[in-house]
Design an enzyme around this catalytic site. Structure first.
Site, mmCIF file in Angstrom:
data_model
loop_
_atom_site.group_PDB
_atom_site.id
_atom_site.type_symbol
_atom_site.label_atom_id
_atom_site.label_comp_id
_atom_site.label_asym_id
_atom_site.label_seq_id
_atom_site.Cartn_x
_atom_site.Cartn_y
_atom_site.Cartn_z
ATOM 1 N N TYR A 1 1.848 -10.330 -14.208
ATOM 2 C CA TYR A 1 0.579 -9.746 -13.751
ATOM 3 C C TYR A 1 0.141 -8.668 -14.755
ATOM 4 O O TYR A 1 0.978 -7.884 -15.227
ATOM 5 C CB TYR A 1 0.814 -9.149 -12.362
ATOM 6 C CG TYR A 1 -0.343 -8.361 -11.833
ATOM 7 C CD1 TYR A 1 -1.520 -8.989 -11.443
ATOM 8 C CD2 TYR A 1 -0.273 -6.973 -11.718
ATOM 9 C CE1 TYR A 1 -2.583 -8.267 -10.970
ATOM 10 C CE2 TYR A 1 -1.341 -6.244 -11.232
ATOM 11 C CZ TYR A 1 -2.494 -6.898 -10.857
ATOM 12 O OH TYR A 1 -3.552 -6.176 -10.398
ATOM 13 N N ARG B 1 5.108 10.584 5.861
ATOM 14 C CA ARG B 1 5.455 10.028 4.544
ATOM 15 C C ARG B 1 6.843 9.390 4.578
ATOM 16 O O ARG B 1 7.092 8.365 3.975
ATOM 17 C CB ARG B 1 5.377 11.094 3.439
ATOM 18 C CG ARG B 1 5.876 10.560 2.101
ATOM 19 C CD ARG B 1 5.587 11.401 0.865
ATOM 20 N NE ARG B 1 5.321 12.796 1.083
ATOM 21 C CZ ARG B 1 6.260 13.729 1.272
ATOM 22 N NH1 ARG B 1 7.538 13.402 1.262
ATOM 23 N NH2 ARG B 1 5.914 14.981 1.464
ATOM 24 N N LYS C 1 -2.718 -9.308 -1.403
ATOM 25 C CA LYS C 1 -3.079 -10.716 -1.598
ATOM 26 C C LYS C 1 -2.782 -11.510 -0.316
ATOM 27 O O LYS C 1 -3.386 -11.240 0.690
ATOM 28 C CB LYS C 1 -2.355 -11.249 -2.823
ATOM 29 C CG LYS C 1 -2.357 -10.282 -4.039
ATOM 30 C CD LYS C 1 -3.738 -10.004 -4.597
ATOM 31 C CE LYS C 1 -3.754 -8.819 -5.568
ATOM 32 N NZ LYS C 1 -2.771 -8.874 -6.651
ATOM 33 N N ASP D 1 8.693 -11.112 -8.226
ATOM 34 C CA ASP D 1 7.369 -10.862 -7.674
ATOM 35 C C ASP D 1 6.902 -12.179 -7.048
ATOM 36 O O ASP D 1 6.621 -13.149 -7.750
ATOM 37 C CB ASP D 1 6.427 -10.408 -8.793
ATOM 38 C CG ASP D 1 5.039 -10.041 -8.277
ATOM 39 O OD1 ASP D 1 4.652 -10.546 -7.203
ATOM 40 O OD2 ASP D 1 4.337 -9.260 -8.952
#
Ligand SMILES: *Cc1c(COP(=O)(O)O)cnc(C)c1O
Length: 419
Positions: free
Chosen positions: A119, A67, A216, A191
Protein backbone atom coordinates in the site's frame (compact mmCIF):
# COMPACT_ATOMS: atom_id res chain seq x y z
CA UNK A 1 8.34 -8.53 21.38
CA UNK A 2 8.80 -11.72 19.43
CA UNK A 3 7.65 -14.74 21.41
CA UNK A 4 10.90 -16.58 20.77
CA UNK A 5 12.35 -19.27 22.97
CA UNK A 6 15.94 -19.45 24.20
CA UNK A 7 17.39 -20.99 21.04
CA UNK A 8 16.11 -18.07 19.00
CA UNK A 9 13.47 -19.91 17.00
CA UNK A 10 9.91 -18.76 17.41
CA UNK A 11 7.45 -20.98 19.21
CA UNK A 12 4.51 -22.16 17.19
CA UNK A 13 2.12 -19.29 17.84
CA UNK A 14 -0.63 -20.29 20.25
CA UNK A 15 -3.94 -20.65 18.47
CA UNK A 16 -7.28 -19.27 19.47
CA UNK A 17 -9.76 -21.99 20.39
CA UNK A 18 -11.69 -23.24 17.37
CA UNK A 19 -14.81 -21.12 17.09
CA UNK A 20 -18.04 -22.95 17.83
CA UNK A 21 -19.96 -20.90 15.27
CA UNK A 22 -19.44 -20.09 11.62
CA UNK A 23 -18.46 -16.73 10.18
CA UNK A 24 -21.88 -15.16 9.70
CA UNK A 25 -22.97 -16.01 13.24
CA UNK A 26 -19.75 -14.62 14.69
CA UNK A 27 -20.01 -11.46 12.58
CA UNK A 28 -23.47 -10.73 13.96
CA UNK A 29 -22.91 -11.80 17.58
CA UNK A 30 -19.22 -11.63 18.58
CA UNK A 31 -18.58 -8.76 20.97
CA UNK A 32 -22.29 -7.88 20.96
CA UNK A 33 -23.64 -8.57 24.45
CA UNK A 34 -27.13 -7.41 25.37
CA UNK A 35 -27.06 -4.51 27.79
CA UNK A 36 -27.34 -6.14 31.24
CA UNK A 37 -29.42 -3.31 32.71
CA UNK A 38 -31.78 -2.32 29.86
CA UNK A 39 -31.72 -5.43 27.71
CA UNK A 40 -30.84 -3.29 24.69
CA UNK A 41 -29.86 -5.58 21.82
CA UNK A 42 -27.58 -2.93 20.37
CA UNK A 43 -24.86 -1.50 22.60
CA UNK A 44 -25.05 2.16 23.46
CA UNK A 45 -22.27 4.53 22.45
CA UNK A 46 -20.11 5.15 25.48
CA UNK A 47 -18.92 8.73 25.07
CA UNK A 48 -17.57 9.20 28.58
CA UNK A 49 -13.82 9.79 28.54
CA UNK A 50 -13.39 8.92 32.22
CA UNK A 51 -14.92 6.40 34.63
CA UNK A 52 -15.70 6.77 38.35
CA UNK A 53 -13.53 5.05 40.96
CA UNK A 54 -14.72 3.90 44.41
CA UNK A 55 -11.29 4.42 45.96
CA UNK A 56 -7.93 5.60 44.72
CA UNK A 57 -6.94 3.26 41.89
CA UNK A 58 -10.20 1.30 42.34
CA UNK A 59 -12.35 1.85 39.26
CA UNK A 60 -16.01 0.86 39.57
CA UNK A 61 -15.84 -1.38 36.52
CA UNK A 62 -13.30 -2.38 33.92
CA UNK A 63 -12.62 1.17 32.69
CA UNK A 64 -10.54 4.15 33.82
CA UNK A 65 -9.80 6.42 30.88
CA UNK A 66 -10.99 6.04 27.31
CA UNK A 67 -7.57 6.06 25.60
CA UNK A 68 -6.60 2.95 27.57
CA UNK A 69 -9.87 1.17 26.90
CA UNK A 70 -13.51 1.87 26.20
CA UNK A 71 -16.58 -0.41 26.03
CA UNK A 72 -17.23 0.19 22.32
CA UNK A 73 -13.61 -0.40 21.40
CA UNK A 74 -13.47 -3.56 23.51
CA UNK A 75 -16.55 -4.97 21.82
CA UNK A 76 -15.28 -4.14 18.36
CA UNK A 77 -11.87 -5.66 19.15
CA UNK A 78 -13.55 -8.86 20.33
CA UNK A 79 -15.52 -9.09 17.10
CA UNK A 80 -12.41 -8.59 14.93
CA UNK A 81 -10.51 -11.20 16.96
CA UNK A 82 -13.32 -13.73 16.44
CA UNK A 83 -13.43 -13.17 12.68
CA UNK A 84 -9.64 -13.44 12.32
CA UNK A 85 -9.42 -16.64 14.41
CA UNK A 86 -7.35 -14.67 16.90
CA UNK A 87 -7.35 -14.57 20.68
CA UNK A 88 -6.85 -10.81 20.76
CA UNK A 89 -7.35 -7.71 18.62
CA UNK A 90 -6.53 -4.04 19.07
CA UNK A 91 -8.18 -1.13 17.24
CA UNK A 92 -6.40 2.00 16.04
CA UNK A 93 -7.43 5.34 14.60
CA UNK A 94 -6.49 4.24 11.06
CA UNK A 95 -4.82 1.43 9.15
CA UNK A 96 -1.76 3.67 8.94
CA UNK A 97 -1.75 4.17 12.73
CA UNK A 98 -1.80 0.37 13.07
CA UNK A 99 1.27 0.08 10.83
CA UNK A 100 3.00 2.96 12.64
CA UNK A 101 2.33 1.47 16.08
CA UNK A 102 3.74 -1.93 15.06
CA UNK A 103 6.83 -0.34 13.48
CA UNK A 104 7.38 1.97 16.45
CA UNK A 105 7.23 -0.99 18.80
CA UNK A 106 10.45 -2.30 17.23
CA UNK A 107 13.76 -1.42 18.87
CA UNK A 108 16.09 1.09 17.21
CA UNK A 109 18.35 -0.68 14.71
CA UNK A 110 15.69 -3.23 13.76
CA UNK A 111 15.42 -4.42 10.19
CA UNK A 112 12.23 -5.32 8.31
CA UNK A 113 11.79 -7.28 5.08
CA UNK A 114 8.70 -6.26 3.12
CA UNK A 115 7.03 -7.23 -0.15
CA UNK A 116 7.65 -4.54 -2.80
CA UNK A 117 4.17 -3.61 -3.90
CA UNK A 118 2.73 -2.55 -0.56
CA UNK A 119 0.00 0.00 0.00
CA UNK A 120 1.36 3.45 -0.95
CA UNK A 121 1.04 4.83 2.58
CA UNK A 122 2.84 1.82 4.02
CA UNK A 123 5.69 2.36 1.54
CA UNK A 124 5.81 6.02 2.56
CA UNK A 125 5.93 5.13 6.27
CA UNK A 126 8.64 2.49 5.73
CA UNK A 127 10.87 4.73 3.62
CA UNK A 128 10.29 8.18 5.15
CA UNK A 129 9.27 7.68 8.78
CA UNK A 130 10.56 4.34 10.08
CA UNK A 131 14.06 5.23 8.92
CA UNK A 132 14.02 8.38 11.07
CA UNK A 133 13.78 6.27 14.21
CA UNK A 134 16.40 3.80 13.07
CA UNK A 135 14.31 1.03 11.52
CA UNK A 136 15.40 -0.09 8.05
CA UNK A 137 13.16 -1.78 5.52
CA UNK A 138 14.30 -3.90 2.56
CA UNK A 139 11.76 -4.51 -0.20
CA UNK A 140 11.55 -7.75 -2.15
CA UNK A 141 9.53 -8.40 -5.33
CA UNK A 142 9.65 -12.18 -4.74
CA UNK A 143 9.69 -12.62 -0.99
CA UNK A 144 9.11 -16.41 -0.91
CA UNK A 145 12.40 -16.87 -2.78
CA UNK A 146 14.45 -13.99 -1.34
CA UNK A 147 13.46 -13.93 2.31
CA UNK A 148 16.14 -16.31 3.65
CA UNK A 149 18.82 -14.29 1.88
CA UNK A 150 17.48 -10.90 3.03
CA UNK A 151 17.28 -11.83 6.71
CA UNK A 152 20.05 -10.13 8.71
CA UNK A 153 21.03 -12.18 11.77
CA UNK A 154 19.96 -10.46 15.01
CA UNK A 155 18.67 -7.39 13.13
CA UNK A 156 15.65 -8.58 11.16
CA UNK A 157 12.63 -8.53 13.46
CA UNK A 158 9.68 -8.45 11.12
CA UNK A 159 8.52 -9.69 7.73
CA UNK A 160 5.75 -7.59 6.14
CA UNK A 161 3.38 -9.21 3.66
CA UNK A 162 0.42 -7.88 1.73
CA UNK A 163 -1.52 -10.62 0.00
CA UNK A 164 -3.09 -9.79 -2.38
CA UNK A 165 -0.75 -6.91 -3.07
CA UNK A 166 -1.90 -3.47 -4.04
CA UNK A 167 -2.67 -2.78 -6.87
CA UNK A 168 -1.37 -5.75 -8.87
CA UNK A 169 -3.14 -8.43 -6.80
CA UNK A 170 -0.21 -10.82 -6.64
CA UNK A 171 -0.33 -13.38 -3.83
CA UNK A 172 2.26 -14.47 -1.33
CA UNK A 173 2.42 -17.99 0.09
CA UNK A 174 2.18 -17.00 3.77
CA UNK A 175 3.06 -20.47 5.11
CA UNK A 176 6.33 -20.63 3.15
CA UNK A 177 7.49 -17.21 4.36
CA UNK A 178 6.34 -17.81 7.95
CA UNK A 179 8.19 -21.12 8.16
CA UNK A 180 11.49 -19.48 7.17
CA UNK A 181 10.85 -16.44 9.39
CA UNK A 182 10.09 -18.56 12.45
CA UNK A 183 13.31 -20.55 12.02
CA UNK A 184 15.06 -17.22 12.67
CA UNK A 185 12.75 -16.04 15.47
CA UNK A 186 11.20 -13.38 13.23
CA UNK A 187 7.56 -12.32 13.30
CA UNK A 188 5.33 -12.18 10.25
CA UNK A 189 2.73 -9.46 9.73
CA UNK A 190 0.10 -9.80 7.00
CA UNK A 191 -1.95 -6.83 5.81
CA UNK A 192 -5.27 -8.55 5.04
CA UNK A 193 -7.16 -5.38 4.07
CA UNK A 194 -7.82 -6.39 0.44
CA UNK A 195 -9.58 -9.66 1.25
CA UNK A 196 -11.13 -9.09 4.68
CA UNK A 197 -11.30 -11.89 7.25
CA UNK A 198 -14.25 -13.41 5.39
CA UNK A 199 -11.99 -14.53 2.55
CA UNK A 200 -8.62 -15.03 4.25
CA UNK A 201 -7.39 -15.65 7.80
CA UNK A 202 -3.58 -15.20 7.72
CA UNK A 203 -3.06 -16.46 11.30
CA UNK A 204 -4.28 -19.88 10.13
CA UNK A 205 -1.39 -19.90 7.63
CA UNK A 206 1.33 -19.09 10.16
CA UNK A 207 1.26 -15.27 10.39
CA UNK A 208 1.84 -13.80 13.87
CA UNK A 209 -0.11 -10.57 13.36
CA UNK A 210 -2.84 -9.74 10.87
CA UNK A 211 -3.69 -6.10 10.27
CA UNK A 212 -6.53 -4.27 8.55
CA UNK A 213 -7.42 -0.88 7.36
CA UNK A 214 -10.90 -1.16 8.88
CA UNK A 215 -11.71 1.84 6.67
CA UNK A 216 -12.13 -0.63 3.80
CA UNK A 217 -14.10 -3.93 3.93
CA UNK A 218 -14.61 -4.33 7.69
CA UNK A 219 -16.46 -1.04 8.06
CA UNK A 220 -17.50 -1.27 4.44
CA UNK A 221 -19.54 1.90 4.07
CA UNK A 222 -16.85 4.50 3.31
CA UNK A 223 -17.69 6.54 6.41
CA UNK A 224 -15.14 5.52 9.06
CA UNK A 225 -11.32 5.74 9.16
CA UNK A 226 -9.96 3.00 11.41
CA UNK A 227 -7.47 0.16 11.72
CA UNK A 228 -7.01 -3.08 13.64
CA UNK A 229 -4.42 -5.74 14.43
CA UNK A 230 -5.20 -9.29 15.59
CA UNK A 231 -2.90 -12.00 17.00
CA UNK A 232 -2.77 -14.98 19.35
CA UNK A 233 0.31 -14.34 21.47
CA UNK A 234 -0.10 -12.91 24.96
CA UNK A 235 3.36 -11.29 24.65
CA UNK A 236 2.36 -9.46 21.48
CA UNK A 237 -0.86 -8.39 23.18
CA UNK A 238 0.97 -6.92 26.18
CA UNK A 239 3.58 -5.23 23.99
CA UNK A 240 1.17 -3.68 21.48
CA UNK A 241 -1.41 -2.73 24.13
CA UNK A 242 1.33 -0.69 25.81
CA UNK A 243 2.12 1.10 22.52
CA UNK A 244 -1.57 1.54 21.66
CA UNK A 245 -2.02 3.43 24.92
CA UNK A 246 1.37 5.20 24.91
CA UNK A 247 1.08 6.47 21.33
CA UNK A 248 -2.65 7.08 21.65
CA UNK A 249 -3.65 6.63 18.00
CA UNK A 250 -6.98 5.15 19.06
CA UNK A 251 -10.41 5.34 17.42
CA UNK A 252 -13.36 7.19 18.93
CA UNK A 253 -16.20 5.32 20.62
CA UNK A 254 -18.56 6.43 17.86
CA UNK A 255 -16.26 5.13 15.11
CA UNK A 256 -15.92 1.80 16.94
CA UNK A 257 -19.69 1.57 17.14
CA UNK A 258 -20.12 2.37 13.43
CA UNK A 259 -17.37 -0.03 12.33
CA UNK A 260 -18.89 -2.75 14.50
CA UNK A 261 -22.24 -2.21 12.80
CA UNK A 262 -20.49 -2.50 9.42
CA UNK A 263 -18.68 -5.68 10.45
CA UNK A 264 -21.97 -7.46 11.13
CA UNK A 265 -22.70 -7.68 7.39
CA UNK A 266 -19.12 -8.33 6.24
CA UNK A 267 -19.86 -11.86 5.00
CA UNK A 268 -22.77 -10.68 2.85
CA UNK A 269 -20.83 -7.77 1.37
CA UNK A 270 -17.56 -9.63 0.79
CA UNK A 271 -19.37 -12.51 -0.93
CA UNK A 272 -21.29 -10.19 -3.25
CA UNK A 273 -18.27 -7.96 -4.01
CA UNK A 274 -16.23 -11.05 -4.85
CA UNK A 275 -18.98 -12.39 -7.11
CA UNK A 276 -19.18 -9.05 -8.93
CA UNK A 277 -15.41 -8.78 -9.28
CA UNK A 278 -15.26 -12.28 -10.78
CA UNK A 279 -17.93 -11.35 -13.32
CA UNK A 280 -16.11 -8.16 -14.31
CA UNK A 281 -12.64 -9.75 -14.37
CA UNK A 282 -13.98 -12.44 -16.72
CA UNK A 283 -15.49 -9.80 -19.02
CA UNK A 284 -12.29 -7.73 -19.00
CA UNK A 285 -10.13 -10.79 -19.71
CA UNK A 286 -12.10 -11.55 -22.87
CA UNK A 287 -12.20 -7.92 -24.06
CA UNK A 288 -9.97 -6.91 -27.00
CA UNK A 289 -9.35 -3.56 -25.22
CA UNK A 290 -7.29 -4.88 -22.32
CA UNK A 291 -3.63 -5.96 -22.16
CA UNK A 292 -3.73 -7.80 -18.86
CA UNK A 293 -6.18 -8.53 -16.04
CA UNK A 294 -5.01 -9.07 -12.45
CA UNK A 295 -7.59 -11.02 -10.48
CA UNK A 296 -6.65 -13.84 -8.11
CA UNK A 297 -10.04 -15.55 -8.55
CA UNK A 298 -9.30 -16.41 -12.20
CA UNK A 299 -7.55 -19.74 -12.94
CA UNK A 300 -5.30 -17.78 -15.33
CA UNK A 301 -3.84 -15.79 -12.39
CA UNK A 302 -0.20 -16.86 -11.85
CA UNK A 303 -0.86 -17.47 -8.13
CA UNK A 304 -4.27 -19.12 -8.44
CA UNK A 305 -2.91 -22.21 -6.65
CA UNK A 306 -2.18 -20.02 -3.59
CA UNK A 307 -5.71 -18.57 -3.73
CA UNK A 308 -7.10 -22.11 -3.58
CA UNK A 309 -5.14 -22.74 -0.36
CA UNK A 310 -5.41 -19.35 1.37
CA UNK A 311 -8.80 -17.96 0.28
CA UNK A 312 -12.21 -19.20 1.31
CA UNK A 313 -13.45 -21.43 -1.55
CA UNK A 314 -10.78 -19.94 -3.85
CA UNK A 315 -12.65 -16.62 -3.92
CA UNK A 316 -10.77 -13.72 -5.51
CA UNK A 317 -12.18 -10.86 -3.42
CA UNK A 318 -13.69 -7.60 -4.63
CA UNK A 319 -10.51 -5.96 -6.00
CA UNK A 320 -9.06 -6.25 -9.48
CA UNK A 321 -6.79 -4.27 -11.76
CA UNK A 322 -6.17 -4.28 -15.51
CA UNK A 323 -4.00 -2.64 -18.14
CA UNK A 324 -6.04 -0.85 -20.76
CA UNK A 325 -4.99 -0.44 -24.42
CA UNK A 326 -4.29 3.21 -25.26
CA UNK A 327 -2.01 4.27 -22.42
CA UNK A 328 -2.65 6.62 -19.49
CA UNK A 329 -5.11 8.72 -21.52
CA UNK A 330 -7.32 5.67 -22.05
CA UNK A 331 -7.01 4.75 -18.37
CA UNK A 332 -8.22 8.18 -17.29
CA UNK A 333 -10.93 8.29 -19.94
CA UNK A 334 -12.14 4.87 -18.82
CA UNK A 335 -12.52 6.02 -15.22
CA UNK A 336 -14.31 9.18 -16.31
CA UNK A 337 -16.63 7.18 -18.59
CA UNK A 338 -17.93 4.83 -15.91
CA UNK A 339 -21.39 5.75 -14.68
CA UNK A 340 -21.70 3.44 -11.68
CA UNK A 341 -18.03 3.15 -10.67
CA UNK A 342 -16.93 6.43 -9.08
CA UNK A 343 -13.45 7.74 -9.84
CA UNK A 344 -12.00 7.83 -6.33
CA UNK A 345 -9.32 6.41 -4.08
CA UNK A 346 -10.06 3.82 -1.38
CA UNK A 347 -11.88 0.51 -1.63
CA UNK A 348 -14.02 -2.05 0.14
CA UNK A 349 -17.23 -0.02 0.40
CA UNK A 350 -20.69 -1.01 -0.79
CA UNK A 351 -20.24 1.33 -3.78
CA UNK A 352 -17.93 0.53 -6.70
CA UNK A 353 -14.84 2.70 -7.24
CA UNK A 354 -12.11 2.94 -9.87
CA UNK A 355 -8.79 4.76 -10.03
CA UNK A 356 -5.45 5.02 -11.82
CA UNK A 357 -2.81 4.02 -9.22
CA UNK A 358 0.21 5.52 -11.05
CA UNK A 359 -1.17 9.04 -10.66
CA UNK A 360 -3.34 8.58 -7.56
CA UNK A 361 -2.73 6.03 -4.77
CA UNK A 362 0.81 5.11 -5.91
CA UNK A 363 1.97 8.47 -7.28
CA UNK A 364 4.48 8.80 -4.42
CA UNK A 365 6.49 5.76 -5.53
CA UNK A 366 9.25 6.54 -8.10
CA UNK A 367 8.33 5.38 -11.62
CA UNK A 368 11.13 2.84 -11.91
CA UNK A 369 10.13 1.08 -8.67
CA UNK A 370 6.46 1.36 -9.57
CA UNK A 371 6.88 -0.22 -12.98
CA UNK A 372 9.12 -2.96 -11.59
CA UNK A 373 6.12 -3.91 -9.43
CA UNK A 374 3.79 -3.88 -12.47
CA UNK A 375 2.18 -0.49 -11.77
CA UNK A 376 2.23 1.02 -15.26
CA UNK A 377 0.52 4.28 -16.28
CA UNK A 378 -2.22 2.34 -18.06
CA UNK A 379 -3.19 0.28 -15.01
CA UNK A 380 -6.73 0.80 -13.69
CA UNK A 381 -7.69 -0.47 -10.24
CA UNK A 382 -11.30 -1.31 -9.46
CA UNK A 383 -13.04 -1.90 -6.16
CA UNK A 384 -16.23 -3.79 -6.94
CA UNK A 385 -19.12 -2.91 -4.68
CA UNK A 386 -22.36 -4.74 -4.05
CA UNK A 387 -24.51 -3.14 -6.75
CA UNK A 388 -26.14 -5.46 -9.31
CA UNK A 389 -23.41 -7.42 -11.07
CA UNK A 390 -24.91 -7.20 -14.56
CA UNK A 391 -25.25 -3.43 -14.24
CA UNK A 392 -21.59 -3.17 -13.21
CA UNK A 393 -20.47 -5.34 -16.12
CA UNK A 394 -22.43 -3.25 -18.62
CA UNK A 395 -20.94 -0.10 -17.14
CA UNK A 396 -17.38 -1.42 -17.55
CA UNK A 397 -17.96 -2.57 -21.13
CA UNK A 398 -19.46 0.75 -22.25
CA UNK A 399 -16.61 2.66 -20.58
CA UNK A 400 -14.04 0.51 -22.42
CA UNK A 401 -15.71 1.36 -25.73
CA UNK A 402 -15.60 5.05 -24.93
CA UNK A 403 -12.03 4.99 -23.72
CA UNK A 404 -10.43 2.76 -26.34
CA UNK A 405 -12.61 2.63 -29.46
CA UNK A 406 -14.10 6.12 -29.78
CA UNK A 407 -10.81 8.03 -29.54
CA UNK A 408 -9.37 5.77 -32.28
CA UNK A 409 -12.30 6.38 -34.59
CA UNK A 410 -12.27 10.10 -33.86
CA UNK A 411 -8.50 10.22 -34.31
CA UNK A 412 -8.82 8.68 -37.78
CA UNK A 413 -11.56 11.13 -38.73
CA UNK A 414 -9.40 14.02 -37.62
CA UNK A 415 -6.48 12.75 -39.70
CA UNK A 416 -8.67 12.33 -42.76
CA UNK A 417 -9.85 15.86 -42.25
CA UNK A 418 -6.24 17.12 -42.38
CA UNK A 419 -5.48 15.10 -45.50
C1 LIG B 1 -6.03 1.88 3.05
C2 LIG B 1 -4.99 0.88 3.34
C3 LIG B 1 -4.09 1.06 4.40
C4 LIG B 1 -4.09 2.30 5.26
O1 LIG B 1 -5.25 2.42 5.99
P1 LIG B 1 -5.91 3.83 6.43
O2 LIG B 1 -7.09 3.40 7.20
O3 LIG B 1 -6.23 4.58 5.17
O4 LIG B 1 -4.88 4.54 7.24
C5 LIG B 1 -3.16 0.06 4.64
N1 LIG B 1 -3.10 -1.04 3.85
C6 LIG B 1 -3.93 -1.23 2.82
C7 LIG B 1 -3.81 -2.47 1.99
C8 LIG B 1 -4.90 -0.28 2.52
O5 LIG B 1 -5.72 -0.47 1.48
Amino acid sequence: MSPSNTNGSIDTPPRAPSPVHNFGTLAVHAGSPHDPTTGAVIESISLSTTFAQTGVGKPLGAYEYTRSSNPNRDNFEQAVAALEHAKFALAFSSGSATTATILQSLAQGSHVVSVSDVYGGTHRYFTKVARAHGVQVTFSPSIEIDVAELIRPDETKLIWIESPSNPTLSLVDIRTVATIAHQHGIMVVVDNTFLSPYIQNPLDHGADIVIHSVTKYINGHSDVLMGAAAFNSEDIKDHLTFFQNAIGAVPSAFDCWLAHRGLKTLHLRAREASRNAHLIATALASSPHTLLVNYPGLPSHPHYAIALIQHRAGLGGGMLSFRIKGGPEAAEKFCQSCNIFTLAESLGGVESLCEVPSSMTHAGIPREQREAAGVFDDLVRMSCGIEDGEDLKKDVLQALERAVVWPKVNGKLALNGHA
